[in-house]
Write a protein that holds these residues in place. Structure first.
Motif, PDB file in Angstrom:
ATOM      1  N   UNK A  57       0.839  -1.199   0.000  1.00  0.00           N
ATOM      2  CA  UNK A  57       0.000   0.000   0.000  1.00  0.00           C
ATOM      3  C   UNK A  57       0.874   1.249   0.000  1.00  0.00           C
ATOM      4  N   UNK A  58       1.882   1.257   0.842  1.00  0.00           N
ATOM      5  CA  UNK A  58       2.789   2.410   0.919  1.00  0.00           C
ATOM      6  C   UNK A  58       3.559   2.600  -0.378  1.00  0.00           C
ATOM      7  N   UNK A  59       3.838   1.495  -1.063  1.00  0.00           N
ATOM      8  CA  UNK A  59       4.555   1.554  -2.344  1.00  0.00           C
ATOM      9  C   UNK A  59       3.619   1.809  -3.516  1.00  0.00           C
ATOM     10  N   UNK A  60       2.326   1.966  -3.219  1.00  0.00           N
ATOM     11  CA  UNK A  60       1.286   2.214  -4.222  1.00  0.00           C
ATOM     12  C   UNK A  60       1.211   1.096  -5.261  1.00  0.00           C
ATOM     13  N   UNK A  61       1.346  -0.146  -4.774  1.00  0.00           N
ATOM     14  CA  UNK A  61       1.239  -1.336  -5.608  1.00  0.00           C
ATOM     15  C   UNK A  61      -0.068  -2.031  -5.230  1.00  0.00           C
ATOM     16  N   UNK A  62      -1.168  -1.568  -5.836  1.00  0.00           N
ATOM     17  CA  UNK A  62      -2.503  -2.050  -5.477  1.00  0.00           C
ATOM     18  C   UNK A  62      -2.683  -3.537  -5.761  1.00  0.00           C
ATOM     19  N   UNK A  63      -2.079  -4.027  -6.824  1.00  0.00           N
ATOM     20  CA  UNK A  63      -2.234  -5.443  -7.168  1.00  0.00           C
ATOM     21  C   UNK A  63      -1.729  -6.337  -6.034  1.00  0.00           C
ATOM     22  N   UNK A  64      -0.479  -6.117  -5.628  1.00  0.00           N
ATOM     23  CA  UNK A  64       0.099  -6.950  -4.563  1.00  0.00           C
ATOM     24  C   UNK A  64      -0.524  -6.650  -3.204  1.00  0.00           C
ATOM     25  N   UNK A  65      -0.895  -5.409  -2.962  1.00  0.00           N
ATOM     26  CA  UNK A  65      -1.589  -5.085  -1.719  1.00  0.00           C
ATOM     27  C   UNK A  65      -2.854  -5.933  -1.582  1.00  0.00           C
ATOM     28  N   UNK A  66      -3.672  -5.949  -2.625  1.00  0.00           N
ATOM     29  CA  UNK A  66      -4.924  -6.708  -2.591  1.00  0.00           C
ATOM     30  C   UNK A  66      -4.682  -8.210  -2.517  1.00  0.00           C
ATOM     31  N   UNK A  67      -3.658  -8.675  -3.202  1.00  0.00           N
ATOM     32  CA  UNK A  67      -3.312 -10.094  -3.185  1.00  0.00           C
ATOM     33  C   UNK A  67      -3.019 -10.563  -1.753  1.00  0.00           C
ATOM     34  N   UNK A  68      -2.176  -9.826  -1.048  1.00  0.00           N
ATOM     35  CA  UNK A  68      -1.805 -10.220   0.312  1.00  0.00           C
ATOM     36  C   UNK A  68      -2.919  -9.938   1.315  1.00  0.00           C
ATOM     37  N   UNK A  69      -3.687  -8.908   1.073  1.00  0.00           N
ATOM     38  CA  UNK A  69      -4.803  -8.606   1.966  1.00  0.00           C
ATOM     39  C   UNK A  69      -5.866  -9.701   1.889  1.00  0.00           C
ATOM     40  N   UNK A  70      -6.121 -10.209   0.689  1.00  0.00           N
ATOM     41  CA  UNK A  70      -7.084 -11.314   0.534  1.00  0.00           C
ATOM     42  C   UNK A  70      -6.638 -12.547   1.317  1.00  0.00           C
ATOM     43  N   UNK A  71      -5.355 -12.861   1.254  1.00  0.00           N
ATOM     44  CA  UNK A  71      -4.844 -14.023   1.994  1.00  0.00           C
ATOM     45  C   UNK A  71      -4.986 -13.792   3.495  1.00  0.00           C
ATOM     46  N   UNK A  72      -4.620 -12.594   3.955  1.00  0.00           N
ATOM     47  CA  UNK A  72      -4.725 -12.274   5.386  1.00  0.00           C
ATOM     48  C   UNK A  72      -6.165 -12.403   5.858  1.00  0.00           C
ATOM     49  N   UNK A  73      -7.091 -11.903   5.091  1.00  0.00           N
ATOM     50  CA  UNK A  73      -8.511 -11.963   5.464  1.00  0.00           C
ATOM     51  C   UNK A  73      -9.040 -13.390   5.445  1.00  0.00           C
ATOM     52  N   UNK A  74      -8.544 -14.208   4.533  1.00  0.00           N
ATOM     53  CA  UNK A  74      -8.966 -15.607   4.495  1.00  0.00           C
ATOM     54  C   UNK A  74      -8.480 -16.349   5.739  1.00  0.00           C
ATOM     55  N   UNK A  75      -7.270 -16.041   6.168  1.00  0.00           N
ATOM     56  CA  UNK A  75      -6.697 -16.700   7.342  1.00  0.00           C
ATOM     57  C   UNK A  75      -7.310 -16.188   8.649  1.00  0.00           C
ATOM     58  N   UNK A  76      -7.679 -14.900   8.662  1.00  0.00           N
ATOM     59  CA  UNK A  76      -8.253 -14.298   9.869  1.00  0.00           C
ATOM     60  C   UNK A  76      -9.449 -13.448   9.463  1.00  0.00           C
ATOM     61  N   UNK A  77     -10.651 -14.025   9.507  1.00  0.00           N
ATOM     62  CA  UNK A  77     -11.857 -13.305   9.081  1.00  0.00           C
ATOM     63  C   UNK A  77     -12.107 -11.989   9.838  1.00  0.00           C
ATOM     64  N   UNK A  78     -11.528 -11.822  11.020  1.00  0.00           N
ATOM     65  CA  UNK A  78     -11.722 -10.562  11.736  1.00  0.00           C
ATOM     66  C   UNK A  78     -11.047  -9.397  11.007  1.00  0.00           C
ATOM     67  N   UNK A  79     -10.173  -9.681  10.063  1.00  0.00           N
ATOM     68  CA  UNK A  79      -9.508  -8.630   9.292  1.00  0.00           C
ATOM     69  C   UNK A  79     -10.385  -8.113   8.163  1.00  0.00           C
ATOM     70  N   UNK A  80     -11.532  -8.703   7.937  1.00  0.00           N
ATOM     71  CA  UNK A  80     -12.412  -8.273   6.846  1.00  0.00           C
ATOM     72  C   UNK A  80     -12.880  -6.840   7.010  1.00  0.00           C
ATOM     73  N   UNK A  81     -12.875  -6.342   8.248  1.00  0.00           N
ATOM     74  CA  UNK A  81     -13.313  -4.967   8.469  1.00  0.00           C
ATOM     75  C   UNK A  81     -12.301  -3.936   8.018  1.00  0.00           C
ATOM     76  N   UNK A  82     -11.086  -4.384   7.627  1.00  0.00           N
ATOM     77  CA  UNK A  82     -10.051  -3.454   7.156  1.00  0.00           C
ATOM     78  C   UNK A  82     -10.335  -3.000   5.751  1.00  0.00           C
TER      79      UNK A  82
END
Length: 82
Positions: A57-82
């Motif tokens: 996100x800080x590097x303004x790389x939306x593709x990789x930001x979303x890729x890793x955020x999806x994995x994080x949210x899948x592993x921890x559903x409480x992160x879905x509110x981010x």
């Protein structure tokens, strides 16, 4: 945090906080390395993926930001509110 890692190299919370410090100081290469190490040590640790997503996100790389955020949210559903 580094003292804790000297005692227990796999203590994820300390390593995660080190990564956050690198982000705070805009040292994104080091923060990314910390996130990747977290993922390597424990592929099920959602905050490792979250840390990497924040770096991208800080590097303004939306593709990789979303890729890793999806994995994080899948592993921890409480992160879905981010």
């Amino acid at each position: 945090f580094k003292d804790v890692l000297a005692i227990d190299n796999k203590y994820h919370k300390a390593r995660y906080n080190i990564g956050l410090c690198h982000i705070e100081f805009e040292d994104y290469d080091k923060a990314l390395a910390v996130g990747e190490k977290l993922i390597e040590l424990d592929p099920d640790y959602a905050k490792g993926y979250l840390l990497v997503a924040v770096v991208y996100n800080k590097l303004e790389d939306a593709y990789n930001e979303n890729k890793y955020l999806r994995i994080a949210r899948r592993l921890d559903p409480s992160l879905k509110k981010l």
